[in-house]
Design a protein around this motif. Structure first.
Motif, PDB file in Angstrom:
ATOM      1  N   ASN A 375       1.056  -0.609   0.282  1.00  0.00           N
ATOM      2  CA  ASN A 375      -0.245   0.047   0.019  1.00  0.00           C
ATOM      3  C   ASN A 375       1.028   1.020   0.311  1.00  0.00           C
ATOM      4  O   ASN A 375       2.295   1.131   0.166  1.00  0.00           O
ATOM      5  N   SER A 376      -0.061   2.098  -0.124  1.00  0.00           N
ATOM      6  CA  SER A 376       0.895   4.058  -0.099  1.00  0.00           C
ATOM      7  C   SER A 376       1.840   4.376   1.031  1.00  0.00           C
ATOM      8  O   SER A 376       2.126   4.687   1.192  1.00  0.00           O
ATOM      9  N   ALA A 377       1.315   2.943   2.335  1.00  0.00           N
ATOM     10  CA  ALA A 377       1.937   4.129   3.510  1.00  0.00           C
ATOM     11  C   ALA A 377       3.098   2.800   3.707  1.00  0.00           C
ATOM     12  O   ALA A 377       4.100   2.941   4.353  1.00  0.00           O
ATOM     13  N   ASN A 378       4.216   2.199   2.137  1.00  0.00           N
ATOM     14  CA  ASN A 378       5.170   1.116   1.993  1.00  0.00           C
ATOM     15  C   ASN A 378       4.931   0.514   3.113  1.00  0.00           C
ATOM     16  O   ASN A 378       6.207   0.116   3.826  1.00  0.00           O
ATOM     17  N   TYR A 379       3.729  -0.145   3.430  1.00  0.00           N
ATOM     18  CA  TYR A 379       3.889  -1.072   3.750  1.00  0.00           C
ATOM     19  C   TYR A 379       3.648  -2.440   2.698  1.00  0.00           C
ATOM     20  O   TYR A 379       3.427  -1.629   1.984  1.00  0.00           O
ATOM     21  N   ALA A 380       4.374  -3.415   3.247  1.00  0.00           N
ATOM     22  CA  ALA A 380       3.932  -4.395   2.093  1.00  0.00           C
ATOM     23  C   ALA A 380       3.658  -6.143   3.504  1.00  0.00           C
ATOM     24  O   ALA A 380       4.222  -5.711   4.430  1.00  0.00           O
ATOM     25  N   GLY A 381       3.316  -6.980   2.256  1.00  0.00           N
ATOM     26  CA  GLY A 381       2.955  -8.175   3.596  1.00  0.00           C
ATOM     27  C   GLY A 381       2.363  -8.744   3.079  1.00  0.00           C
ATOM     28  O   GLY A 381       1.829  -9.148   1.244  1.00  0.00           O
ATOM     29  N   SER A 382       1.898 -10.004   3.537  1.00  0.00           N
ATOM     30  CA  SER A 382       1.606 -11.530   3.457  1.00  0.00           C
ATOM     31  C   SER A 382       0.430 -12.030   4.109  1.00  0.00           C
ATOM     32  O   SER A 382       0.370 -11.456   5.008  1.00  0.00           O
ATOM     33  N   GLU A 383      -0.657 -12.243   3.017  1.00  0.00           N
ATOM     34  CA  GLU A 383      -1.772 -13.091   3.566  1.00  0.00           C
ATOM     35  C   GLU A 383      -2.060 -14.729   3.714  1.00  0.00           C
ATOM     36  O   GLU A 383      -2.221 -14.676   1.950  1.00  0.00           O
ATOM     37  N   LEU A 384      -2.818 -15.052   4.368  1.00  0.00           N
ATOM     38  CA  LEU A 384      -2.805 -17.005   4.047  1.00  0.00           C
ATOM     39  C   LEU A 384      -4.584 -17.058   4.956  1.00  0.00           C
ATOM     40  O   LEU A 384      -4.581 -17.140   5.906  1.00  0.00           O
ATOM     41  N   ASN A 385      -5.246 -17.258   4.084  1.00  0.00           N
ATOM     42  CA  ASN A 385      -6.583 -18.031   4.151  1.00  0.00           C
ATOM     43  C   ASN A 385      -6.689 -19.274   3.772  1.00  0.00           C
ATOM     44  O   ASN A 385      -6.547 -19.593   2.524  1.00  0.00           O
ATOM     45  N   LEU A 386      -7.184 -19.971   4.871  1.00  0.00           N
ATOM     46  CA  LEU A 386      -8.246 -20.987   4.523  1.00  0.00           C
ATOM     47  C   LEU A 386      -9.716 -21.230   4.643  1.00  0.00           C
ATOM     48  O   LEU A 386     -10.114 -21.093   5.914  1.00  0.00           O
ATOM     49  N   ASN A 387     -10.325 -21.481   3.740  1.00  0.00           N
ATOM     50  CA  ASN A 387     -11.946 -20.963   4.225  1.00  0.00           C
ATOM     51  C   ASN A 387     -12.300 -22.287   3.330  1.00  0.00           C
ATOM     52  O   ASN A 387     -12.114 -22.862   2.666  1.00  0.00           O
ATOM     53  N   TRP A 388     -14.081 -22.400   4.778  1.00  0.00           N
ATOM     54  CA  TRP A 388     -14.312 -23.878   4.319  1.00  0.00           C
ATOM     55  C   TRP A 388     -15.513 -23.348   3.904  1.00  0.00           C
ATOM     56  O   TRP A 388     -15.976 -22.709   4.972  1.00  0.00           O
ATOM     57  N   THR A 389     -16.798 -23.785   3.053  1.00  0.00           N
ATOM     58  CA  THR A 389     -18.112 -23.474   2.647  1.00  0.00           C
ATOM     59  C   THR A 389     -18.681 -25.139   2.132  1.00  0.00           C
ATOM     60  O   THR A 389     -18.415 -25.771   2.182  1.00  0.00           O
ATOM     61  N   HIS A 390     -19.858 -24.716   3.513  1.00  0.00           N
ATOM     62  CA  HIS A 390     -20.997 -25.999   2.887  1.00  0.00           C
ATOM     63  C   HIS A 390     -22.432 -25.217   3.157  1.00  0.00           C
ATOM     64  O   HIS A 390     -22.661 -24.276   3.200  1.00  0.00           O
ATOM     65  N   ARG A 391     -22.794 -25.781   1.429  1.00  0.00           N
ATOM     66  CA  ARG A 391     -23.597 -24.695   1.015  1.00  0.00           C
ATOM     67  C   ARG A 391     -25.315 -25.357   1.198  1.00  0.00           C
ATOM     68  O   ARG A 391     -26.418 -24.731   0.081  1.00  0.00           O
ATOM     69  N   ASN A 392     -24.618 -26.032   1.827  1.00  0.00           N
ATOM     70  CA  ASN A 392     -26.834 -26.943   2.313  1.00  0.00           C
ATOM     71  C   ASN A 392     -26.260 -27.358   3.305  1.00  0.00           C
ATOM     72  O   ASN A 392     -26.843 -28.793   4.128  1.00  0.00           O
ATOM     73  N   PHE A 393     -26.249 -26.773   4.342  1.00  0.00           N
ATOM     74  CA  PHE A 393     -25.712 -26.763   5.780  1.00  0.00           C
ATOM     75  C   PHE A 393     -27.039 -28.035   6.409  1.00  0.00           C
ATOM     76  O   PHE A 393     -26.978 -28.544   7.206  1.00  0.00           O
ATOM     77  N   PHE A 394     -27.864 -26.972   6.606  1.00  0.00           N
ATOM     78  CA  PHE A 394     -29.045 -27.791   7.201  1.00  0.00           C
ATOM     79  C   PHE A 394     -30.132 -28.340   6.319  1.00  0.00           C
ATOM     80  O   PHE A 394     -30.870 -28.541   6.806  1.00  0.00           O
ATOM     81  N   ARG A 395     -29.969 -28.749   4.982  1.00  0.00           N
ATOM     82  CA  ARG A 395     -30.219 -30.041   3.770  1.00  0.00           C
ATOM     83  C   ARG A 395     -32.025 -28.100   3.521  1.00  0.00           C
ATOM     84  O   ARG A 395     -32.299 -28.661   3.200  1.00  0.00           O
ATOM     85  N   GLY A 396     -31.928 -27.133   3.757  1.00  0.00           N
ATOM     86  CA  GLY A 396     -32.338 -26.160   3.777  1.00  0.00           C
ATOM     87  C   GLY A 396     -31.816 -24.466   2.873  1.00  0.00           C
ATOM     88  O   GLY A 396     -31.884 -23.809   2.830  1.00  0.00           O
ATOM     89  N   ALA A 397     -30.663 -25.517   1.706  1.00  0.00           N
ATOM     90  CA  ALA A 397     -29.673 -24.190   1.075  1.00  0.00           C
ATOM     91  C   ALA A 397     -29.130 -23.012   2.004  1.00  0.00           C
ATOM     92  O   ALA A 397     -28.642 -21.680   1.455  1.00  0.00           O
ATOM     93  N   GLU A 398     -28.784 -23.857   3.309  1.00  0.00           N
ATOM     94  CA  GLU A 398     -28.551 -22.420   4.102  1.00  0.00           C
ATOM     95  C   GLU A 398     -27.129 -22.879   3.801  1.00  0.00           C
ATOM     96  O   GLU A 398     -26.106 -23.883   3.550  1.00  0.00           O
ATOM     97  N   GLN A 399     -26.129 -21.330   3.721  1.00  0.00           N
ATOM     98  CA  GLN A 399     -24.413 -21.211   3.235  1.00  0.00           C
ATOM     99  C   GLN A 399     -23.473 -21.427   4.792  1.00  0.00           C
ATOM    100  O   GLN A 399     -24.230 -20.470   5.573  1.00  0.00           O
ATOM    101  N   PHE A 400     -23.072 -22.565   5.507  1.00  0.00           N
ATOM    102  CA  PHE A 400     -22.041 -22.011   5.845  1.00  0.00           C
ATOM    103  C   PHE A 400     -20.672 -21.889   5.745  1.00  0.00           C
ATOM    104  O   PHE A 400     -20.221 -22.651   5.222  1.00  0.00           O
TER     105      PHE A 400
END
Length: 774
Positions: A375-400
């Motif tokens: 960014n313009s504040a002279n900071y550099a960095g890195s980020e690591l994300n682990l994402n899990w998605t369940h698109r039918n959590f309670f069998r009602g199209a709930e997204q978790f």
């Protein structure tokens, strides 16, 4: 000021000479007898039509001429020039191929122009617009191996509609057509126009589709024009059904059975595994209210389809409910493909069965993301994300959704002894495709309303200064009226900030109350609401985007605890002071498209946050900030303001994050496409942030009647690399007006010195970001 033209005359002359050379040099590549096509022009000879009508007709006719001449920029043809100078490539790749066929443009010659074809286009188009006696001729004008074709049109008088008749008969479909005539597009006194006639046929078809005529088609309507029944260039229109209209198109259909296959797979169909139970006995075990859900494995609750489907047994077919159902099934987010079929079940009763064939998306997914940023504040960095998605959590199209992440940012230069930042946390979200509330919420929108519940935690460590624990939770609703309007209401939105460790170094450096508030315990809770309107998805010349946000913290709790009263003692909840404020922000954007490859984007942001009752100040995390890659790009992130406060007075090595309670910002950016993925921009940014209350440690920060003199201005140029899956943006900006300079000396034009390395280091700010700034 005296301008010395003698310094620049040779550059002006050289530029003009180069332009003339580039313009003329293309013709030297032509073979003997060839002429470069310079375009076509239409002249209209008629004294009976208005100047406006003549100009509109001329523009439309010239737009229909083919082919188009080679593209020009300021009268030059650079793409044609690159084509001519590039050697013929031996293969369909390499630099020569790219220069000749990707950057370059093949010459359009006079021999490529079918002038007789264009003449017929001119006459036919004119007749379609009511000029029944139109006659056109053409002539070719050539000079210096360039040729232009001049088409002369004598359109004659334009014909106008004298009367419109909708022919009647005793059929059901005709009675329905008669009921639609009150909104006809064909009006007496209007010019005859074939495009309007086509639109009228589409209008009738749309109306009939709403009344059960599923198999009707616009082509079943004929509009006869008779110019012999009246004089003075009048025409009478007769609208009727074609004689050969199929019987099926004239029948009004209703719904018999509604059958849903939520696990449909085209591969199973090809393998013979897919079968449709056609008799009542085999269907009965799948019945749910008035629909049948063929789901032997019970992967989905039947009630989600009962909410999404707008067709019930016995309903008359209509196109609105047809499209509404498909859109709602798609917006559930759990189906990859949605297919709909109507099969006639009883031709005598004019009934058909509605089948919904739904192919589910992958129900669960796990994704690992590694990101790098600067960014313009002279900071550099890195980020690591682990994402899990369940698109039918309670069998009602709930997204978790659940995520864990870790990130760090480190200083690359600029401020000495600045501290690195480490963040780690987790968050979860449950999105339910309906409104969960003690009241009934009915929506006829094509978008399914959602109830969202979120929980989050983040551990934040700024090296050698402090560590913080941040807890967040929210419960609310998101619903869309249509594709343009969206509402987001968080009934409760909670943030708890608790310091885990504060070092002596921080206490030594944090000499101001504003700095110390960064590590104070904070409890923020209350409702937030935002409204978004946009039509930017429409193919229009002018489009807008607006988002308004209202954030109310601790208002009801303040009344209950007595914190609203003017008392010295601060009120706590569980030993933590809670914040009270009202915050409002408006983000308005306007986009104007000049051509398909150039546009102007503008944005205005105005916001105010007002503390009251239990709070003397706005929590740091809820204040406004200015500067950075998505704000005033000539100033580094969070270093601008408040007001005319001079950030250079801050002790070196300490945090430079500057915040305010009021924000005003205006941006304008011209965008142009140079070549496929390569885009350029030129921009101007202006704005600042201010405080509601005076701060003795930040003199000049309070909002006053002098605020206009404290507006910062920056400008610059940028590159956008559009790779479809992401847009990499590089913006180089410099300040034009600095609010913390002495009043009367804040414009910085006389300080600009690109040849001075020290000036470039202090004033040229490079912003690297993903996506457009607005």
């Amino acid at each position: 000021m005296k301008i010395r033209f003698s310094i620049y005359w040779k550059y002006v002359f050289a530029s003009g000479f180069a332009a003339a050379t580039l313009s003329c040099s293309n013709t030297k590549f032509l073979k003997e007898g060839q002429m470069l096509y310079a375009g076509g022009k239409v002249k209209i000879e008629n004294d009976t039509i208005s100047k406006k009508e003549k100009n509109e007709l001329q523009s439309a006719l010239e737009e229909n001429l083919v082919p188009k001449p080679n593209s020009t920029i300021l009268g030059l043809r650079p793409r044609l020039y690159f084509y001519n100078i590039a050697k013929e490539p031996k293969k369909d790749k390499g630099f020569n191929y790219w220069l000749k066929y990707k950057v370059g443009e093949k010459p359009v010659l006079l021999g490529d122009v079918d002038r007789e074809f264009n003449r017929k286009i001119i006459e036919n188009y004119s007749e379609n617009k009511g000029y029944f006696n139109a006659k056109a001729t053409y002539d070719t004008v050539s000079k210096n191996k360039k040729a232009k074709v001049i088409y002369t049109l004598k359109p004659g008088a334009r014909y106008f509609i004298s009367n419109v008749k909708f022919q009647q008969d005793s059929s059901l479909v005709n009675r329905e057509i008669q009921s639609l005539t009150n909104k006809t597009l064909l009006k007496s006194g209007k010019p005859f126009d074939l495009d309007v006639i086509k639109d009228e046929r589409e209008r009738i078809d749309t109306g009939l589709k709403e009344r059960g005529f599923y198999y009707f088609n616009p082509d079943n309507i004929i509009v006869q024009a008779d110019s012999t029944v009246s004089k003075n260039h009048k025409v009478e229109l007769n609208v009727k059904l074609k004689e050969n209209t199929p019987d099926l198109a004239t029948e009004q259909f209703s719904i018999d059975k509604v059958i849903v296959f939520p696990n449909y797979n085209i591969r199973d169909v090809k393998r013979g595994k897919y079968s449709v139970p056609m008799n009542a006995d085999s269907l009965s075990k799948y019945a749910y209210n008035d629909i049948y859900v063929i789901d032997p494995q019970h992967k989905f609750k039947s009630k989600i389809f009962d909410r999404a489907l707008y067709f019930k047994k016995g309903d008359l077919y209509n196109r609105s409910n047809h499209n509404l159902t498909l859109n709602r099934l798609i917006s559930l987010g759990v189906f990859k493909f949605v297919k709909n079929e109507f099969i006639v079940s009883d031709s005598l009763k004019h009934q058909f069965d509605a089948y919904y064939l739904l192919t589910p998306r992958q129900i669960q997914s796990l994704r690992l993301e590694a990101l790098g940023r600067t960014n313009s504040a002279n900071y550099a960095g890195s980020e690591l994300n682990l994402n899990w998605t369940h698109r039918n959590f309670f069998r009602g199209a709930e997204q978790f959704k659940a995520a864990v992440y870790g990130a760090f940012d480190f200083q690359m230069g600029g401020q000495e002894n600045a501290k690195n930042l480490f963040r780690a946390g987790t968050n979860v979200q449950l999105s339910i495709p309906r409104i969960v509330a003690p009241f009934r919420f009915n929506s006829s929108s094509a978008f399914v309303p959602r109830t969202n519940i979120t929980l989050g935690y983040e551990f934040q460590n700024r090296t050698q200064l402090y560590t913080l624990n941040n807890f967040t939770a929210s419960f609310g609703y998101v619903w869309k009226e249509n594709a343009r309007k969206e509402h987001d209401l968080k009934v409760i939105d909670i943030t708890l900030v608790s310091p885990a460790k504060v070092t002596d170094e921080f206490r030594k450096q944090a000499t101001t109350p504003a700095a110390r508030r960064v590590v104070e315990k904070q409890l923020i809770f209350g409702p937030t609401y935002s409204y978004t309107y946009t039509n930017t998805m429409l193919p229009k010349t002018n489009t807008v985007y607006y988002k308004g946000t209202l954030d109310l913290a601790g208002n009801i709790t303040g009344l209950v605890t007595g914190a609203n009263a003017k008392k010295d003692k601060q009120k706590n909840i569980f030993g933590v002071p809670f914040s009270q404020y009202a915050k409002m922000e408006h983000d308005f954007r306007f986009y104007h498209k000049f051509t398909e490859k150039s546009s102007l984007a503008t944005r205005f942001i105005g916001g105010i946050a007002y503390p009251y009752g239990n709070s003397e100040f706005i929590p740091f995390s809820k204040q406004f900030f200015s500067g950075g890659s998505n704000s005033i790009r000539a100033f580094r992130a969070r270093t601008l303001g408040p007001g005319s406060f001079d950030p250079r007075t801050i002790e070196k090595g300490f945090l430079l994050d500057q915040a305010g309670d009021i924000k005003l910002e205006l941006n304008a950016e011209y965008r142009a496409n140079i070549y496929k993925f390569l885009n350029v921009a030129a921009f101007v940014d202006a704005g600042n942030v201010w405080l509601i209350n005076a701060d003795e440690y930040r003199p000049g920060g309070k909002f006053s009647k002098e605020f206009l003199s404290e507006i910062a201005v920056g400008a610059g140029v940028g590159l956008r690399l559009d790779f479809s899956i992401l847009i990499l943006r590089l913006d180089l900006a410099m300040p034009l007006r600095v609010p913390y300079y002495e009043k009367g000396d804040r414009w910085a034009f006389d300080r600009i010195n690109f040849g001075d390395s020290s000036w470039r280091k202090d004033n040229l700010v490079l912003n690297i970001a993903i996506g457009y700034p607005f």
